[in-house]
Design a protein around this motif. Sequence first.
Motif, PDB file in Angstrom:
ATOM      1  N   ALA A 131      20.315  70.299  47.389  1.00  8.93           N
ATOM      2  CA  ALA A 131      21.106  71.229  48.202  1.00  8.93           C
ATOM      3  C   ALA A 131      21.880  72.206  47.310  1.00  8.93           C
ATOM      4  CB  ALA A 131      22.070  70.457  49.100  1.00  8.93           C
ATOM      5  N   LYS A 132      22.457  71.678  46.245  1.00  6.27           N
ATOM      6  CA  LYS A 132      23.216  72.537  45.321  1.00  6.27           C
ATOM      7  C   LYS A 132      22.300  73.559  44.658  1.00  6.27           C
ATOM      8  CE  LYS A 132      26.452  72.390  41.491  1.00  6.27           C
ATOM      9  NZ  LYS A 132      27.203  71.535  40.556  1.00  6.27           N
ATOM     10  N   LYS A 184      20.204  60.923  45.013  1.00 12.14           N
ATOM     11  CA  LYS A 184      21.114  62.067  44.834  1.00 12.14           C
ATOM     12  C   LYS A 184      20.332  63.320  44.449  1.00 12.14           C
ATOM     13  CE  LYS A 184      25.263  63.603  42.434  1.00 12.14           C
ATOM     14  NZ  LYS A 184      26.255  63.293  41.383  1.00 12.14           N
ATOM     15  N   SER A 200      24.630  73.658  49.881  1.00 11.72           N
ATOM     16  CA  SER A 200      25.551  72.528  49.951  1.00 11.72           C
ATOM     17  C   SER A 200      26.497  72.590  51.138  1.00 11.72           C
ATOM     18  CB  SER A 200      26.365  72.420  48.660  1.00 11.72           C
ATOM     19  OG  SER A 200      25.517  72.117  47.576  1.00 11.72           O
ATOM     20  N   ASP A 201      26.788  73.777  51.645  1.00 10.69           N
ATOM     21  CA  ASP A 201      27.657  73.896  52.817  1.00 10.69           C
ATOM     22  C   ASP A 201      26.958  73.444  54.093  1.00 10.69           C
ATOM     23  OD1 ASP A 201      29.680  74.899  51.240  1.00 10.69           O
ATOM     24  OD2 ASP A 201      29.305  76.998  51.769  1.00 10.69           O
ATOM     25  N   ASP A 231      21.576  76.355  46.841  1.00  7.17           N
ATOM     26  CA  ASP A 231      22.796  76.973  47.354  1.00  7.17           C
ATOM     27  C   ASP A 231      22.964  76.710  48.850  1.00  7.17           C
ATOM     28  OD1 ASP A 231      25.199  78.361  47.016  1.00  7.17           O
ATOM     29  OD2 ASP A 231      24.290  80.304  47.482  1.00  7.17           O
ATOM     30  N   ALA A 277      16.817  67.801  40.286  1.00  2.77           N
ATOM     31  CA  ALA A 277      16.711  68.026  41.730  1.00  2.77           C
ATOM     32  C   ALA A 277      15.303  67.652  42.160  1.00  2.77           C
ATOM     33  CB  ALA A 277      17.009  69.475  42.089  1.00  2.77           C
ATOM     34  N   THR A 281      20.703  67.731  34.988  1.00  6.72           N
ATOM     35  CA  THR A 281      20.758  67.468  36.420  1.00  6.72           C
ATOM     36  C   THR A 281      19.365  67.661  36.999  1.00  6.72           C
ATOM     37  OG1 THR A 281      23.048  68.203  36.568  1.00  6.72           O
ATOM     38  CG2 THR A 281      21.788  68.166  38.618  1.00  6.72           C
ATOM     39  N   VAL A 332      22.056  65.701  47.370  1.00  7.46           N
ATOM     40  CA  VAL A 332      23.147  66.509  46.815  1.00  7.46           C
ATOM     41  C   VAL A 332      22.642  67.550  45.819  1.00  7.46           C
ATOM     42  CG1 VAL A 332      25.283  66.410  45.466  1.00  7.46           C
ATOM     43  CG2 VAL A 332      24.800  64.639  47.166  1.00  7.46           C
ATOM     44  N   ASN A 333      21.838  67.105  44.839  1.00 11.09           N
ATOM     45  CA  ASN A 333      21.397  68.025  43.789  1.00 11.09           C
ATOM     46  C   ASN A 333      20.459  69.105  44.318  1.00 11.09           C
ATOM     47  OD1 ASN A 333      22.834  66.250  42.207  1.00 11.09           O
ATOM     48  ND2 ASN A 333      21.088  65.568  40.991  1.00 11.09           N
ATOM     49  N   GLY A 378      22.672  68.138  52.393  1.00 17.66           N
ATOM     50  CA  GLY A 378      22.821  67.419  51.133  1.00 17.66           C
ATOM     51  C   GLY A 378      23.752  66.226  51.206  1.00 17.66           C
ATOM     52  N   THR A 379      24.700  66.255  52.131  1.00 17.41           N
ATOM     53  CA  THR A 379      25.613  65.137  52.360  1.00 17.41           C
ATOM     54  C   THR A 379      25.844  65.022  53.864  1.00 17.41           C
ATOM     55  OG1 THR A 379      27.558  66.558  52.135  1.00 17.41           O
ATOM     56  CG2 THR A 379      26.836  65.392  50.148  1.00 17.41           C
TER      57      THR A 379
END
Length: 112
Positions: free
Chosen positions: A61-62, A54, A67-68, A65, A22, A20, A58-59, A71-72
Amino acid sequence: MIVGVKIKEALARSHKAGVTVAFGTDMGVGPHGQNAREFGFMVEAGMRSREAIKAATVNAAKLLDLSDEVGTIASGKSADVIAVDSSPLDDVSVLQRVAFVMARGVVHLGVT
């Protein structure tokens, strides 16, 4: 062999192996504001445009930490959005010519 070639080869191997990725930057090595060029390098290394985007959303942000919050695009998230004049899925280089920027729901560039 120059460093850029080695980095691109390492990214290609990593991507092919299923790692993955980022998106990140250490833009201390180039002029500020040009980090979107990295998308093109990622595509040259074998990623599809969708995968490079992505990696930056998304990646990333994940990995951080977050993602909440980011990222989307979703209700309750930060409302960080950019727009370009054509599809970056067809030509990822359009991400170097951003026409609209909204950060945390506030428009900073473009039509309000």
